[in-house]
Write an enzyme that holds these catalytic residues in place. Structure first.
Site, mmCIF file in Angstrom:
data_model
loop_
_atom_site.group_PDB
_atom_site.id
_atom_site.type_symbol
_atom_site.label_atom_id
_atom_site.label_comp_id
_atom_site.label_asym_id
_atom_site.label_seq_id
_atom_site.Cartn_x
_atom_site.Cartn_y
_atom_site.Cartn_z
ATOM 1 N N GLY A 10 3.032 22.198 34.641
ATOM 2 C CA GLY A 10 3.940 21.196 34.962
ATOM 3 C C GLY A 10 3.354 19.616 35.346
ATOM 4 O O GLY A 10 2.627 19.646 36.065
ATOM 5 N N GLY A 12 4.683 16.594 35.204
ATOM 6 C CA GLY A 12 5.744 15.280 34.955
ATOM 7 C C GLY A 12 5.145 14.367 36.611
ATOM 8 O O GLY A 12 3.533 14.247 37.034
ATOM 9 N N GLY A 15 3.026 16.633 39.193
ATOM 10 C CA GLY A 15 2.057 16.699 38.478
ATOM 11 C C GLY A 15 1.082 15.967 38.030
ATOM 12 O O GLY A 15 0.174 15.981 38.142
ATOM 13 N N ARG A 83 16.576 16.615 40.335
ATOM 14 C CA ARG A 83 17.733 15.841 40.616
ATOM 15 C C ARG A 83 18.018 14.655 39.977
ATOM 16 O O ARG A 83 16.558 13.792 39.631
ATOM 17 C CB ARG A 83 18.208 16.191 41.717
ATOM 18 C CG ARG A 83 17.996 17.773 42.835
ATOM 19 C CD ARG A 83 18.526 17.439 44.160
ATOM 20 N NE ARG A 83 17.706 16.816 45.058
ATOM 21 C CZ ARG A 83 18.270 16.274 46.013
ATOM 22 N NH1 ARG A 83 19.749 16.221 46.533
ATOM 23 N NH2 ARG A 83 16.869 16.374 46.930
ATOM 24 N N THR A 120 9.144 23.546 42.655
ATOM 25 C CA THR A 120 10.214 23.754 41.050
ATOM 26 C C THR A 120 11.228 23.903 42.382
ATOM 27 O O THR A 120 11.464 25.136 43.166
ATOM 28 C CB THR A 120 10.053 24.276 40.216
ATOM 29 O OG1 THR A 120 9.011 24.117 39.558
ATOM 30 C CG2 THR A 120 11.433 24.127 39.466
ATOM 31 N N ASN A 121 12.595 23.190 42.171
ATOM 32 C CA ASN A 121 13.694 23.252 42.739
ATOM 33 C C ASN A 121 15.229 24.263 42.197
ATOM 34 O O ASN A 121 14.457 23.999 40.896
ATOM 35 C CB ASN A 121 13.972 22.175 43.245
ATOM 36 C CG ASN A 121 13.992 21.773 44.459
ATOM 37 O OD1 ASN A 121 13.751 22.164 45.400
ATOM 38 N ND2 ASN A 121 13.693 19.967 44.546
ATOM 39 N N ARG A 152 7.994 14.232 56.762
ATOM 40 C CA ARG A 152 8.780 13.077 56.781
ATOM 41 C C ARG A 152 9.613 12.998 57.951
ATOM 42 O O ARG A 152 9.916 12.222 58.398
ATOM 43 C CB ARG A 152 10.404 13.408 55.795
ATOM 44 C CG ARG A 152 9.912 13.406 54.511
ATOM 45 C CD ARG A 152 11.232 13.912 53.335
ATOM 46 N NE ARG A 152 11.400 13.666 52.141
ATOM 47 C CZ ARG A 152 11.328 14.208 51.045
ATOM 48 N NH1 ARG A 152 12.504 15.569 51.186
ATOM 49 N NH2 ARG A 152 11.116 13.838 49.686
ATOM 50 N N HIS A 176 14.752 24.465 52.192
ATOM 51 C CA HIS A 176 14.231 23.123 51.873
ATOM 52 C C HIS A 176 15.493 21.950 51.551
ATOM 53 O O HIS A 176 16.780 22.437 51.642
ATOM 54 C CB HIS A 176 13.157 23.461 50.214
ATOM 55 C CG HIS A 176 13.566 21.666 50.177
ATOM 56 N ND1 HIS A 176 12.192 21.252 50.934
ATOM 57 C CD2 HIS A 176 13.289 21.653 49.053
ATOM 58 C CE1 HIS A 176 12.456 19.462 50.453
ATOM 59 N NE2 HIS A 176 12.380 19.704 49.358
HETATM 60 O O1 TXD Z 1 10.103 19.583 48.111
HETATM 61 C C1 TXD Z 1 10.395 20.545 46.828
HETATM 62 N N1 TXD Z 1 10.135 22.010 46.476
HETATM 63 C C2 TXD Z 1 10.727 19.025 46.222
HETATM 64 C C3 TXD Z 1 10.362 20.315 44.860
HETATM 65 C C4 TXD Z 1 10.547 17.859 46.253
HETATM 66 C C5 TXD Z 1 10.910 17.562 45.049
HETATM 67 C C6 TXD Z 1 10.646 17.994 43.867
HETATM 68 N N2 TXD Z 1 10.915 18.668 43.516
HETATM 69 C C7 TXD Z 1 11.675 19.695 42.497
HETATM 70 O O2 TXD Z 1 10.233 19.402 41.443
HETATM 71 C C8 TXD Z 1 12.320 18.835 41.914
HETATM 72 O O3 TXD Z 1 13.566 18.723 41.798
HETATM 73 C C9 TXD Z 1 11.610 19.611 40.419
HETATM 74 O O4 TXD Z 1 11.997 20.727 39.997
HETATM 75 C C10 TXD Z 1 10.338 19.864 40.340
HETATM 76 C C11 TXD Z 1 9.513 18.803 39.216
HETATM 77 O O5 TXD Z 1 9.656 17.086 39.586
HETATM 78 P P1 TXD Z 1 8.687 16.104 38.975
HETATM 79 O O6 TXD Z 1 9.737 15.014 39.420
HETATM 80 O O7 TXD Z 1 7.669 16.448 38.551
HETATM 81 O O8 TXD Z 1 9.635 16.397 37.360
HETATM 82 P P2 TXD Z 1 9.772 16.332 36.311
HETATM 83 O O9 TXD Z 1 8.829 14.603 36.395
HETATM 84 O O10 TXD Z 1 10.922 15.933 35.178
HETATM 85 O O11 TXD Z 1 7.919 16.527 35.822
HETATM 86 C C12 TXD Z 1 8.825 18.566 35.325
HETATM 87 C C13 TXD Z 1 7.564 18.483 34.134
HETATM 88 C C14 TXD Z 1 8.710 17.975 33.248
HETATM 89 O O12 TXD Z 1 6.755 17.183 32.391
HETATM 90 C C15 TXD Z 1 8.774 18.921 31.982
HETATM 91 O O13 TXD Z 1 7.930 18.851 30.530
HETATM 92 C C16 TXD Z 1 7.979 19.848 32.812
HETATM 93 O O14 TXD Z 1 8.136 19.851 33.441
HETATM 94 N N3 TXD Z 1 8.723 21.324 32.093
HETATM 95 C C17 TXD Z 1 8.407 22.546 31.451
HETATM 96 N N4 TXD Z 1 6.740 23.234 31.508
HETATM 97 C C18 TXD Z 1 6.371 24.320 31.201
HETATM 98 N N5 TXD Z 1 7.856 25.281 30.655
HETATM 99 C C19 TXD Z 1 8.244 24.699 30.825
HETATM 100 N N6 TXD Z 1 9.887 25.450 29.778
HETATM 101 C C20 TXD Z 1 9.170 23.133 31.148
HETATM 102 N N7 TXD Z 1 10.032 22.463 30.527
HETATM 103 C C21 TXD Z 1 9.685 21.585 32.046
#
Ligand code: TXD
Length: 319
Positions: A10, A12, A15, A83, A120-121, A152, A176
């Protein structure tokens, strides 16, 4: 000794921030994986080009192929969707469970010896599902949530008391966010527990309750402000602290979503508890005595995690 290898599944918002923090902290080489063509490659190259300025050495590689994570020492999973305003973390379950199935297969095949940190959530369910899918040892898979929730809480208290964040320690249990259980009696300023600070008129019960609620709502507050996406700087910093404790065998005591096999009266779930993270992974779960009120809150949190896990089993009966 060869540099450690950290695979980020990931690329994003979290990441990319993870890759940057790891590079600046010189924790190891980074492989940044995403399914979006070009994006992980671009972010990796940009961060690599920043390191001569920082004066730190780390190789960064962006990829769309799981084979490139081969032999990773640590894998940090943020793949999935975040979200949007008005959504709960639980609303992400079905879509992100499917993502965990793909991610788990890649880790199982190419990095079966890694310490896996899931972000991931909905976190407490996704870390359970990821471990079910990979079949890796349960003490080598952990979820990141408590370090963020306690950070926090610590920040809000440091602001309230006008003291350094360094001297505020927080103790949180449970799931969480919404079902988080802050233990105010183990939360301190320089070792002075909150109940004593209330007696010292540093804070009232009511004000403390407001701060606890703001901590529970910490994720939603940022989602509401950003409008698109969720928090990523503090989540990334929190996961890096966990990875660093594993990579440097620091034996830090951190609140993490860890597999419980009877501790706290819970068996077969990942729940937020204090653990020691060392080169062995989750070296041990620290079990404290809970008051009846704390246990009731903790079990409410466990029940909500169980509900999410049951939902995963309904969607993917093979889990
Ligand atoms: O405390 C915690 N655990 C939480 C977790 C704190 C904040 C955010 N939380 C969760 O982390 C949030 O609800 C998401 O489920 C994840 C990732 O958050 P982020 O803000 O990094 O999301 P992005 O920017 O959308 O990045 C997710 C990336 C994106 O680049 C997609 O292309 C990629 O995931 N993605 C995948 N990668 C690999 N394989 C698959 N199938 C895939 N689908 C999407």
């Amino acid at each position: 000794m060869a540099r450690k290898k950290i695979a980020l599944i990931g690329g994003g918002m979290i990441g990319g921030t993870l890759a940057h923090l790891i590079g600046v902290k010189e924790l190891g080489d980074v492989v940044l994986f995403d399914i979006v063509e070009g994006m992980p490659q671009g972010k990796s190259l940009d961060i690599a080009e920043s390191l001569p300025v920082e004066g730190t050495d780390a190789q960064l590689k962006g990829t769309n192929e799981y084979v490139d994570i081969r032999g990773a020492d640590v894998v940090i999973v943020t793949a999935g969707v975040p979200r949007k305003p008005g959504m709960s973390r639980d609303d992400l379950l079905e879509v992100n469970l499917k993502v965990m199935e793909q991610v788990g297969a890649g880790i199982k095949k190419y990095a079966p010896d890694a310490f896996v940190i899931c972000i991931t959530n909905p976190l407490d369910a996704m870390v359970w599902a990821l471990n079910q899918i990979t079949g890796l040892p349960r003490h080598m898979t952990v979820g990141m949530a408590g370090v963020l929730d306690s950070a926090r809480f610590r920040y809000f208290l440091a602001e309230e008391f006008d003291v350094s964040v360094e001297d505020v320690t927080a103790f949180v249990l449970g799931g969480h966010g919404d079902t988080m259980v802050p233990l105010t009696r183990y939360t301190t300023v320089a070792g002075i527990p909150l109940p004593d600070l209330i007696k010292m008129h540093w804070i009232t019960h009511e004000r403390l309750g407001e701060i606890v609620q703001r901590t529970r709502d910490g994720g939603a507050e940022i989602v509401g402000l950003l409008k698109s996406g969720s928090a990523y700087y503090a989540p990334a910093a929190s996961a890096v602290a966990m990875a660093e404790s594993y990579l440097k065998d620091k034996k830090r005591v951190l609140p993490c979503a860890a597999y419980l096999n009877g501790e706290y009266g819970v068996k077969g779930l990942y729940v937020g508890v204090p653990v020691v993270i060392s080169a062995k992974g989750v070296e041990r779960v620290i079990e404290i005595d809970l008051t009846s009120g704390e246990r009731a809150d903790f079990m409410r949190s466990v029940e909500s995690v169980q509900g999410l896990v049951d939902a995963c089993k309904r969607i993917a009966p093979g889990l």
